[in-house]
Design a protein around this motif. Structure first.
Motif, short mmCIF file in Angstrom:
data_model
loop_
_atom_site.label_atom_id
_atom_site.label_comp_id
_atom_site.label_asym_id
_atom_site.label_seq_id
_atom_site.Cartn_x
_atom_site.Cartn_y
_atom_site.Cartn_z
N TYR A 167 29.77 41.27 41.78
CA TYR A 167 28.89 42.12 40.97
C TYR A 167 29.03 41.79 39.49
O TYR A 167 28.04 41.65 38.77
CB TYR A 167 29.25 43.58 41.24
N VAL A 171 26.28 40.80 36.35
CA VAL A 171 26.00 41.61 35.16
C VAL A 171 26.57 41.01 33.88
O VAL A 171 26.09 41.31 32.78
CB VAL A 171 26.49 43.07 35.34
N HIS A 287 24.59 53.22 30.81
CA HIS A 287 25.45 52.51 31.77
C HIS A 287 25.18 53.03 33.17
O HIS A 287 26.04 52.98 34.04
CB HIS A 287 26.92 52.69 31.40
N GLY A 289 23.78 53.62 36.98
CA GLY A 289 23.51 52.80 38.15
C GLY A 289 24.76 52.44 38.92
O GLY A 289 25.33 51.37 38.72
N VAL A 300 21.49 51.88 45.24
CA VAL A 300 21.93 52.18 43.88
C VAL A 300 21.80 53.68 43.63
O VAL A 300 20.77 54.28 43.91
CB VAL A 300 21.11 51.40 42.83
N ASN A 313 17.64 51.95 33.89
CA ASN A 313 18.82 51.11 33.99
C ASN A 313 19.30 50.99 35.43
O ASN A 313 19.76 49.93 35.86
CB ASN A 313 19.94 51.66 33.10
N ASP A 316 16.97 48.69 37.10
CA ASP A 316 17.28 47.36 36.58
C ASP A 316 18.46 46.75 37.33
O ASP A 316 18.46 45.56 37.68
CB ASP A 316 17.59 47.44 35.08
N VAL A 317 19.49 47.55 37.61
CA VAL A 317 20.65 47.08 38.36
C VAL A 317 20.22 46.60 39.74
O VAL A 317 20.61 45.52 40.20
CB VAL A 317 21.71 48.20 38.49
N SER A 318 19.40 47.40 40.43
CA SER A 318 18.95 47.01 41.77
C SER A 318 18.14 45.72 41.74
O SER A 318 18.30 44.85 42.61
CB SER A 318 18.14 48.13 42.42
N ARG A 320 18.36 43.25 39.51
CA ARG A 320 19.24 42.11 39.22
C ARG A 320 20.08 41.73 40.44
O ARG A 320 20.33 40.55 40.70
CB ARG A 320 20.15 42.43 38.03
#
Length: 353
Positions: A167, A171, A287, A289, A300, A313, A316-318, A320
């Motif tokens: 992970y 990131v 921050h 997620g 997520v 955000n 966005d994490v999911s 990426r």
């Protein structure tokens, strides 16, 4: 090849449909190749989409008017999985209709339904909840487990380290993230047997894409000296709450100090750029997620109180994780751990003879 779409549990969280749709719309500006499945009350979703025309063509609505309550027991939520927005969002990932699901709803229910529907990846005993926290360095620190597993053995911790490093590579962009185990001291003799055993196993696994160098204490988590902090869910959740509480304490203390007198108020005006930067850095929405790593699909978790930017955000994490195929990264490193375990087993058998 087109990217898989993302399922959004539009009914979860404190603010519900309006904020979830707004957040997805903000995220799509950064990931315009993704489409969305919005799960929830159709009338409310359509009304929210009126303010975000960029989302209309990229979204499909799956009507559902049942919601998993914030205080609902996971066992009851599982029984209602086929009729709730959270359950249907996860089912879309299970069927392959979507590559990821994002929800701001009940964490325990999300974990239970996700694990039951998607199962864990081969080589993973338990999924872990991973989150991002701010540091004094250039990158956020990945921390796991944050509450999914209260009791973990050495094998679990090693698997968490592998997943956390994979992970972090996504990131932070680092080829070999710095990984440490949370402990009461940095000396090799400190901690439980499981911590020391996990540390030795990670040291022996030289082929992993990480820099492992033992233990870290809780007061160093946010110093920027490490990229991944690994711990059991009990300690991780306590550490997370302590850090979040300290951040709120500092923010409230500054607010009180700057309003205590006329001189203080003038001082606030002078230092406002610095305090605004501090506020931005400590804002959990920046921050947001949490990721359930180790499942056969991406789930997520967004903060229930997240605003639109916070939801963005999380989405966005999911996105990426899908773009960089987190499951393949984890599987590759698990292969190295598997080879190491087989060598350990062979040595143990020879010794027993």
């Amino acid at each position: 090849m087109s990217l898989p779409r993302i399922a959004i549990d539009a009914m979860g969280g404190d603010e519900g449909v309006r904020v979830m749709v707004h957040g997805a719309a903000l995220a799509r500006r950064r990931h315009d190749k993704f489409s969305f499945l919005l799960v929830g009350d159709e009338a409310r979703i359509k009304a929210a989409l009126d303010d975000h025309p960029n989302m209309r063509a990229a979204s499909e609505i799956l009507h559902c008017d049942e919601v998993v309550a914030g205080d609902e027991k996971p066992s009851r939520a599982i029984r209602r999985a086929k009729t709730t927005s959270m359950g249907l969002a996860i089912a879309a990932v299970k069927s392959g209709d979507c590559g990821a699901a994002v929800s701001a709803g009940n964490t325990g229910a999300l974990m239970a339904m996700g694990k039951l529907a998607l199962r864990t990846m081969p080589g993973i005993d338990r999924p872990a909840l991973a989150g991002l926290m701010p540091t004094l360095g250039d990158n956020d620190v990945v921390m796991l487990d944050l509450g999914a597993n209260t009791d973990c053995d050495a094998r679990n911790l090693v698997q968490f380290a592998v997943m956390g490093a994979a992970y972090s590579r996504i990131v932070t962009g680092k080829a070999a993230p710095r990984v440490r185990l949370l402990n009461i001291g940095t000396e090799s003799i400190k901690g439980t047997d499981d911590l020391r055993d996990a540390s030795q196993r990670l040291r022996d696994a030289t082929g992993l894409a990480m820099q492992f160098d033992g233990f870290i204490e809780a007061d160093k988590i946010n110093r920027g000296e490490v990229d991944v902090v690994v711990t059991d869910g009990f300690s991780g959740n306590i550490a997370l709450k302590a850090i979040e509480g300290s951040a709120r304490f500092v923010t409230d203390l500054l607010r009180t100090a700057f309003t205590s007198s006329l001189r203080s108020k003038i001082g606030f005006l002078v230092s406002r750029p610095a305090t605004e930067l501090l506020k931005h850095h400590l804002d959990p929405n920046n921050h947001n997620g949490g990721v359930f790593l180790g499942l056969n699909g991406v789930i997520v978790k967004s903060h229930g109180s997240a605003n639109a930017q916070g939801v963005a955000n999380a989405v966005d994490v999911s996105a990426r994780l899908l773009e960089d195929d987190i499951t393949d990264r984890i599987a590759a490193d698990l292969g190295e751990i598997g080879e190491l375990s087989m060598r350990d087993k062979s040595v143990s058998q020879e010794t027993a003879k």
